[in-house]
Design a protein around this motif. Structure first.
Motif, PDB file in Angstrom:
ATOM      1  N   ALA A 241      -1.282 -32.536 -11.933  1.00 16.03           N
ATOM      2  CA  ALA A 241       0.163 -32.350 -12.034  1.00 16.03           C
ATOM      3  C   ALA A 241       0.882 -33.687 -12.207  1.00 16.03           C
ATOM      4  CB  ALA A 241       0.688 -31.622 -10.794  1.00 16.03           C
ATOM      5  N   PHE A 242       0.478 -34.694 -11.419  1.00 16.49           N
ATOM      6  CA  PHE A 242       1.105 -36.005 -11.524  1.00 16.49           C
ATOM      7  C   PHE A 242       0.910 -36.584 -12.923  1.00 16.49           C
ATOM      8  CE2 PHE A 242       1.766 -40.475 -11.005  1.00 16.49           C
ATOM      9  CZ  PHE A 242       2.619 -40.628  -9.922  1.00 16.49           C
ATOM     10  N   GLY A 243      -0.315 -36.516 -13.430  1.00 16.52           N
ATOM     11  CA  GLY A 243      -0.609 -37.066 -14.738  1.00 16.52           C
ATOM     12  C   GLY A 243       0.095 -36.349 -15.859  1.00 16.52           C
ATOM     13  N   SER A 244       0.363 -35.065 -15.677  1.00 16.38           N
ATOM     14  CA  SER A 244       1.015 -34.295 -16.729  1.00 16.38           C
ATOM     15  C   SER A 244       2.507 -34.602 -16.829  1.00 16.38           C
ATOM     16  CB  SER A 244       0.817 -32.798 -16.474  1.00 16.38           C
ATOM     17  OG  SER A 244       1.605 -32.365 -15.383  1.00 16.38           O
ATOM     18  N   LEU A 245       3.073 -35.170 -15.775  1.00 14.59           N
ATOM     19  CA  LEU A 245       4.517 -35.395 -15.730  1.00 14.59           C
ATOM     20  C   LEU A 245       4.920 -36.839 -15.997  1.00 14.59           C
ATOM     21  CD1 LEU A 245       5.288 -33.270 -12.540  1.00 14.59           C
ATOM     22  CD2 LEU A 245       5.811 -32.643 -14.896  1.00 14.59           C
ATOM     23  N   THR A 246       3.979 -37.765 -15.927  1.00 14.84           N
ATOM     24  CA  THR A 246       4.315 -39.179 -16.046  1.00 14.84           C
ATOM     25  C   THR A 246       3.627 -39.814 -17.253  1.00 14.84           C
ATOM     26  OG1 THR A 246       2.494 -39.782 -14.548  1.00 14.84           O
ATOM     27  CG2 THR A 246       4.671 -39.456 -13.570  1.00 14.84           C
ATOM     28  N   ASN A 247       4.249 -40.887 -17.729  1.00 13.74           N
ATOM     29  CA  ASN A 247       3.710 -41.660 -18.850  1.00 13.74           C
ATOM     30  C   ASN A 247       2.881 -42.808 -18.282  1.00 13.74           C
ATOM     31  OD1 ASN A 247       3.201 -43.248 -21.062  1.00 13.74           O
ATOM     32  ND2 ASN A 247       5.331 -43.466 -21.691  1.00 13.74           N
ATOM     33  N   SER A 248       1.571 -42.706 -18.379  1.00 14.84           N
ATOM     34  CA  SER A 248       0.701 -43.697 -17.732  1.00 14.84           C
ATOM     35  C   SER A 248       0.863 -45.089 -18.327  1.00 14.84           C
ATOM     36  CB  SER A 248      -0.758 -43.256 -17.836  1.00 14.84           C
ATOM     37  OG  SER A 248      -1.166 -43.163 -19.191  1.00 14.84           O
ATOM     38  N   LYS A 249       1.276 -45.189 -19.591  1.00 17.82           N
ATOM     39  CA  LYS A 249       1.425 -46.499 -20.223  1.00 17.82           C
ATOM     40  C   LYS A 249       2.598 -47.289 -19.636  1.00 17.82           C
ATOM     41  CE  LYS A 249      -0.670 -45.243 -24.639  1.00 17.82           C
ATOM     42  NZ  LYS A 249      -0.474 -45.153 -26.117  1.00 17.82           N
ATOM     43  N   ALA A 250       3.541 -46.602 -19.016  1.00 18.77           N
ATOM     44  CA  ALA A 250       4.708 -47.279 -18.440  1.00 18.77           C
ATOM     45  C   ALA A 250       4.478 -47.714 -17.000  1.00 18.77           C
ATOM     46  CB  ALA A 250       5.929 -46.361 -18.509  1.00 18.77           C
ATOM     47  N   HIS A 251       3.301 -47.427 -16.468  1.00 17.72           N
ATOM     48  CA  HIS A 251       3.024 -47.714 -15.059  1.00 17.72           C
ATOM     49  C   HIS A 251       2.854 -49.215 -14.806  1.00 17.72           C
ATOM     50  CE1 HIS A 251       1.181 -47.676 -11.136  1.00 17.72           C
ATOM     51  NE2 HIS A 251       0.137 -48.297 -11.631  1.00 17.72           N
ATOM     52  N   ARG A 252       3.471 -49.708 -13.706  1.00 16.63           N
ATOM     53  CA  ARG A 252       3.320 -51.089 -13.273  1.00 16.63           C
ATOM     54  C   ARG A 252       3.239 -51.128 -11.750  1.00 16.63           C
ATOM     55  NH1 ARG A 252       2.872 -51.012 -17.935  1.00 16.63           N
ATOM     56  NH2 ARG A 252       3.735 -52.403 -19.541  1.00 16.63           N
ATOM     57  N   ASP A 253       2.618 -52.199 -11.229  1.00 16.07           N
ATOM     58  CA  ASP A 253       2.502 -52.392  -9.778  1.00 16.07           C
ATOM     59  C   ASP A 253       3.055 -53.746  -9.358  1.00 16.07           C
ATOM     60  OD1 ASP A 253       1.080 -49.990  -9.093  1.00 16.07           O
ATOM     61  OD2 ASP A 253      -0.677 -50.873 -10.058  1.00 16.07           O
ATOM     62  N   GLU A 254       3.541 -53.802  -8.132  1.00 14.55           N
ATOM     63  CA  GLU A 254       3.953 -55.049  -7.514  1.00 14.55           C
ATOM     64  C   GLU A 254       3.406 -55.076  -6.086  1.00 14.55           C
ATOM     65  OE1 GLU A 254       8.183 -55.109  -7.603  1.00 14.55           O
ATOM     66  OE2 GLU A 254       8.318 -55.276  -9.782  1.00 14.55           O
ATOM     67  N   LEU A 255       3.110 -56.273  -5.611  1.00 12.71           N
ATOM     68  CA  LEU A 255       2.660 -56.439  -4.234  1.00 12.71           C
ATOM     69  C   LEU A 255       3.325 -57.694  -3.662  1.00 12.71           C
ATOM     70  CD1 LEU A 255       0.826 -55.595  -1.866  1.00 12.71           C
ATOM     71  CD2 LEU A 255      -0.956 -57.073  -2.838  1.00 12.71           C
ATOM     72  N   GLY A 256       4.027 -57.503  -2.556  1.00 11.69           N
ATOM     73  CA  GLY A 256       4.716 -58.616  -1.925  1.00 11.69           C
ATOM     74  C   GLY A 256       4.419 -58.686  -0.448  1.00 11.69           C
ATOM     75  N   ILE A 257       4.852 -59.774   0.161  1.00 12.40           N
ATOM     76  CA  ILE A 257       4.782 -59.919   1.608  1.00 12.40           C
ATOM     77  C   ILE A 257       6.203 -60.099   2.097  1.00 12.40           C
ATOM     78  CG2 ILE A 257       4.406 -62.439   1.505  1.00 12.40           C
ATOM     79  CD1 ILE A 257       2.570 -62.074   3.969  1.00 12.40           C
ATOM     80  N   GLY A 258       6.576 -59.345   3.121  1.00 13.50           N
ATOM     81  CA  GLY A 258       7.989 -59.345   3.480  1.00 13.50           C
ATOM     82  C   GLY A 258       8.238 -59.120   4.958  1.00 13.50           C
ATOM     83  N   THR A 259       9.504 -59.241   5.289  1.00 13.64           N
ATOM     84  CA  THR A 259       9.999 -59.008   6.644  1.00 13.64           C
ATOM     85  C   THR A 259      11.192 -58.053   6.553  1.00 13.64           C
ATOM     86  OG1 THR A 259       9.311 -61.197   7.411  1.00 13.64           O
ATOM     87  CG2 THR A 259      11.050 -60.092   8.666  1.00 13.64           C
ATOM     88  N   GLY A 260      11.232 -57.057   7.431  1.00 11.72           N
ATOM     89  CA  GLY A 260      12.322 -56.107   7.389  1.00 11.72           C
ATOM     90  C   GLY A 260      12.471 -55.366   8.696  1.00 11.72           C
ATOM     91  N   LYS A 261      13.592 -54.688   8.834  1.00 10.80           N
ATOM     92  CA  LYS A 261      13.825 -53.872  10.021  1.00 10.80           C
ATOM     93  C   LYS A 261      14.688 -52.670   9.640  1.00 10.80           C
ATOM     94  CE  LYS A 261      15.752 -57.034  12.586  1.00 10.80           C
ATOM     95  NZ  LYS A 261      16.491 -57.683  13.725  1.00 10.80           N
ATOM     96  N   PHE A 262      14.545 -51.594  10.419  1.00 12.56           N
ATOM     97  CA  PHE A 262      15.274 -50.356  10.183  1.00 12.56           C
ATOM     98  C   PHE A 262      15.902 -49.869  11.473  1.00 12.56           C
ATOM     99  CE2 PHE A 262      12.063 -50.567   6.896  1.00 12.56           C
ATOM    100  CZ  PHE A 262      12.760 -50.166   5.772  1.00 12.56           C
ATOM    101  N   LYS A 263      16.979 -49.123  11.335  1.00 15.72           N
ATOM    102  CA  LYS A 263      17.714 -48.592  12.494  1.00 15.72           C
ATOM    103  C   LYS A 263      16.893 -47.525  13.202  1.00 15.72           C
ATOM    104  CE  LYS A 263      22.414 -47.110  13.592  1.00 15.72           C
ATOM    105  NZ  LYS A 263      22.806 -48.314  14.335  1.00 15.72           N
TER     106      LYS A 263
END
Length: 263
Positions: A241-263
């Motif tokens: 289902a996922f593959g049928s709905l998305t364009n695989s050629k447009a896929h990109r990834d990012e990986l970062g290191i970060g600091t954050g907080k949530f309420k």
């Protein structure tokens, strides 16, 4: 790893799927569908900073914490943080900072505070060679109350819906396929936070979405990968289902290191 953890979902299927891709797929799996939440909005500022000034970006982000903590305490925002990119590209970002609110008004109030603050532009930002902002929204997100992370790993996988994808495509992908798995990983402590974002202000063409996950420990990156692979093996219809709905050629990834907080 040569393949993105989410790219496993985007397997190209030559089968004519008919109505199956627009109908709920949770019946084919054993996951409980996740219902959409009230919209959450995020403002992300991306910067390309020369390497000689990277250390200055850490202190710049820390200088904003008092203002943002106050805004989180009074409910104007529900989270904030900053990230450093770990996988650099020639034209991509090196750093970002972000804050999130349950309303567009909340985002604009924080922006106004930035603009009205004396010396609102730290010197390090004047060294940037590129800068751009994003205003995103999410209906699928979660974290444990008061969650925070320091030097956590932030994974972002971007996708684009096919031009002929049905109107409910993102709802199917988010509520029926991706969010149920991420809820399990949040519950067992693997994830600190997750969200599935689209643009609230379209600075590029509509149809893109981002799957964001945050883990505290590097080993948890592998746990997320393993969980995705196990889910696809047990319930292959979700990958179809996922593959049928998305364009695989447009896929990109990012990986970062970060600091954050949530309420």
């Amino acid at each position: 790893m040569s393949k993105s953890k989410w790219k496993i979902f985007a397997v190209v299927c030559a089968i004519a799927l008919g109505a199956i891709v627009v109908a709920p797929v949770s019946a084919q799996s054993q996951a409980q569908a996740v219902k959409p939440k009230p919209p959450m909005y995020g403002y992300i500022s991306n910067w390309q900073i020369p390497r000689a000034h990277w250390a200055e970006m850490k202190s710049s982000a820390a200088n904003d914490s008092a203002m943002l903590d106050k805004a989180m305490a009074d409910g104007t925002i529900i989270g904030y943080g900053s990230d450093e990119n770990l996988v650099h590209t020639p034209d991509g970002w090196t750093h970002d900072d972000w804050f999130a609110s349950m309303s567009m008004g909340g985002l604009m109030k924080i922006l106004e505070q930035y603009y009205n603050t004396e010396n609102s532009t730290p010197p390090v930002l004047l060294t940037s060679t590129k800068h751009w902002d994003l205003v995103l929204t999410s209906r699928y997100y979660n974290w444990k109350p008061g969650a925070s992370y320091k030097n956590g790993f932030v994974s972002v996988s971007s996708y684009k819906l096919k031009t002929d994808a049905p109107d409910n495509a993102l709802t199917v992908i988010s509520g029926e396929i991706v969010a149920p798995l991420l809820e399990k990983l949040l519950a067992d402590g693997t994830l600190v936070e997750y969200e599935i974002d689209t643009q609230a202000v379209h600075t590029s063409a509509p149809g893109s979405f981002w799957i964001v996950t945050v883990v505290q420990n590097p080993d948890d990156l592998d746990k997320v990968n393993d969980a995705i692979q196990a889910t696809i093996k047990a319930h292959p219809i979700e990958g179809v289902a996922f593959g049928s709905l998305t364009n695989s050629k447009a896929h990109r990834d990012e990986l970062g290191i970060g600091t954050g907080k949530f309420k």
